[in-house]
Structures are given as C-alpha cells and as structure tokens.
Design an enzyme around this catalytic site. Sequence first.
Site, PDB file in Angstrom:
ATOM      1  N   ASP A  85       0.843  -1.190   0.000  1.00  0.00           N
ATOM      2  CA  ASP A  85       0.000   0.000   0.000  1.00  0.00           C
ATOM      3  C   ASP A  85       0.880   1.242   0.000  1.00  0.00           C
ATOM      4  O   ASP A  85       2.045   1.207   0.412  1.00  0.00           O
ATOM      5  CB  ASP A  85      -0.937   0.013   1.205  1.00  0.00           C
ATOM      6  CG  ASP A  85      -0.196   0.018   2.542  1.00  0.00           C
ATOM      7  OD1 ASP A  85       0.722  -0.814   2.709  1.00  0.00           O
ATOM      8  OD2 ASP A  85      -0.518   0.842   3.423  1.00  0.00           O
ATOM      9  N   GLU A 146       0.146  -0.951   5.964  1.00  0.00           N
ATOM     10  CA  GLU A 146       1.234  -0.397   6.781  1.00  0.00           C
ATOM     11  C   GLU A 146       1.114   1.106   6.944  1.00  0.00           C
ATOM     12  O   GLU A 146       1.393   1.654   8.020  1.00  0.00           O
ATOM     13  CB  GLU A 146       2.583  -0.767   6.151  1.00  0.00           C
ATOM     14  CG  GLU A 146       3.790  -0.502   7.050  1.00  0.00           C
ATOM     15  CD  GLU A 146       4.361   0.901   6.921  1.00  0.00           C
ATOM     16  OE1 GLU A 146       5.201   1.281   7.760  1.00  0.00           O
ATOM     17  OE2 GLU A 146       3.953   1.631   5.981  1.00  0.00           O
TER      18      GLU A 146
END
Length: 377
Positions: A85, A146
Amino acid sequence: MNPLNLPFDSEDMLTGLRPWIECESPTWDAAAVSRMMALAARDLTNAGAAVETIPGTGGFGNSIRASFPHPDRGKPGILVSGHLDTVHPVGTLEKLPFRREDGLCYGPGIQDMKGGNYVCLEAMRQILKAGLQTPLPVTFLFTPDEEAGTPSTRQLIEDEARNMRAVLVPEPAKEDGGAVIGRYAIARFDLLTRGRPSHAGWALKEGRSAIAAMARKILEIEAMTTEDCTFSVGVIHAGQWVNCVSSECRAEVLSMAKTQEDLDRGVAAMEALQAEENGVSFEVARGVTRPVWSPDHPGTLELYEIAKKISAEIGFDLSAGSAGGGSDGNFTGAMGVPTLDSIGVRGKGLHTLNEHIEIDSLTERARLAAGLLMTIT
C-alpha cells in the site's frame, strides 16, 4: 557461484517494476491494493513461489504469502516482510508519472516500498534461475495497511515471524544507504471536539465552534513536541456548511517516541488533555501503536554483521542504527526476532510528489538481498 555475481540488470528490473508503480494502491482503496497484490502474486508465481492470497479484513485489501521451494519448507527460515500500500491516492500518476531522469526514476510508491520489495523478489528469482539453494526456506509476506499503522495485519505478521530465524524488511534505505536495526515507537491518536451548532450569520454567539476549539488544541498538542517525543496533527475533518457553527471536528495525531518511557509520558500527556471547556468537549482515543524496537538484540546485531560484510564485498559501507518513521519491523524486532530493516532501494521524497529512487541502487540492493538470502543460516 557467488550470489553477488548473479546477473542483475537495472534495466530489466525497471521494466519489471514499472507495472507495480503504475498499479496505484493507496491504503484506503481496498480494491486497488488487492489489484496490486494480484500483480505481485503473478510475478512471485512466475519466479517459482507457491502463493496464497489472504482475504483482507477491516476494509483493507488482501495480503499474499509466497513460499519458495525448499527441502526444509515449513521449518524456521527467512521472512521478507513488506507492504504494497502507498500514501498516494489513485490519480497521482498524472502528477507523478513513472519517468527516468538523470539516473533517477520517479513514481508513486517506488521508494516506499515497491522498489525494495521488487528487488528482493528479483534476488530470489535470480537465485533459483542459477540453480542455487538458499540455506533456509524463504517466505515473502506482502500486506495492505502499513501506511495506516497495520491495524488489520499486525497479528498476521507476528504469527508469520514468530518462528523465523530472520526477518528482512526492504523499506527504503537511510540517506547514507544504511540499514535500520531498531525503531522508535509510533503512536496514533484520534481527536474529537463536540461543540454547539448555530446559524453562523444569524446567531453566531449561540454556537460553540468545534473547529475553533480543535484549532486551539492542535497548537497546544504540537507545542508538546520535544527531541525525544514528537506530536504532529496530519488529518482534520469538520463542517458541511459555511453558514453553520460546527458541532463536531475530528483530527488525527501521530506521535514518535524514542523509548518506552517517552511513549508512556506522551500517551499520558495526550490523555490528560481530555476536558470540557466553554461548552465544548475534547476527547482523545488512542489508536494503533508500533512498539519500541531496541537496537541491542544479539540476533539482530549478528544479522547486521552479516549484511555489513556482504555490503563491503559489494563495495559500500552499511551503517546501522535506530530510526523514526515506524515500519512493520517494529513488530518483529520488538518480538525479539532478528530483524534487518531498511535494506531497500536508495532514494528520496517518499510520501511526496518528488518520490524517486537511484536507478543504480537496484542492482546494489539486489546483490545485498541475494547475499543475505544465501548466507543467513
């Protein structure tokens, strides 16, 4: 064959990396992140791994776990832990397209941390292509959240890492190319002010502005910053109509603390701010926290010494130390699992529209990854 002599080619790696960069994957767009996971799963499969897709939870995208063939598969080995991400919303490619310029390559997420993830995959691909066998089984785990503090996959990462001999985290290298062997704690807080609505033009004095109260609190919170514990407000949401005195305002705070004691003091200071004043209440809720990872674990220091010798053979000096800017290495390092973080690509501008990598570092970092995978026992 010396793994450092494997035929790594920066041009080939850029060609393979480009589809990853052009597959935009902002954390909060679960479908976009899952598309990125599917792309990485394809490349991992083509490299020889058995890939498992783990459905996302909590509104986040999928994760993938990839296991490479090994006679001791299933036994303690090496975990490459990374996230796919990014902080860049879909459409960022219009402002930050994949492009090369003066030895640099630009693109959303290329430094943090798709470049490092891809380099580790290429290292494993070249190892297998050369007919080499890593001493330990190797597993890749790519996660989707994250940048939001890993709220949905922390348990997955910790479960995967628990019985590993070593964890490699290809987050971006430090400015001098160094690695990270410890990280400061990162704590998040959700803030809420509740005021009293009124018509902003007709009955302004009757209202109590949640926005104005939050603005005052933000200044107070950021003024609490010290060298050892920082506070930064990065998100604010409030208001629907300019002619209405706001009744609610929400904000998010990120705090960095160098030690557990600093973290505890910072949390206490934030929680002590809760109060009601002049008809407006102020609420503080603690969010996800990355624990302090101390840089003195013997296994991690041993891992660093291995990496330092490999990097010297490649031709550069690998420094190491603690760092801010939390990563999933906080979790594995705090568990006591030997962890080497920030072994990914060199570059600058992460989280900005100037995010880029040094193209030459692709080969350098692939050699470092290959050396580690072929040396750790």
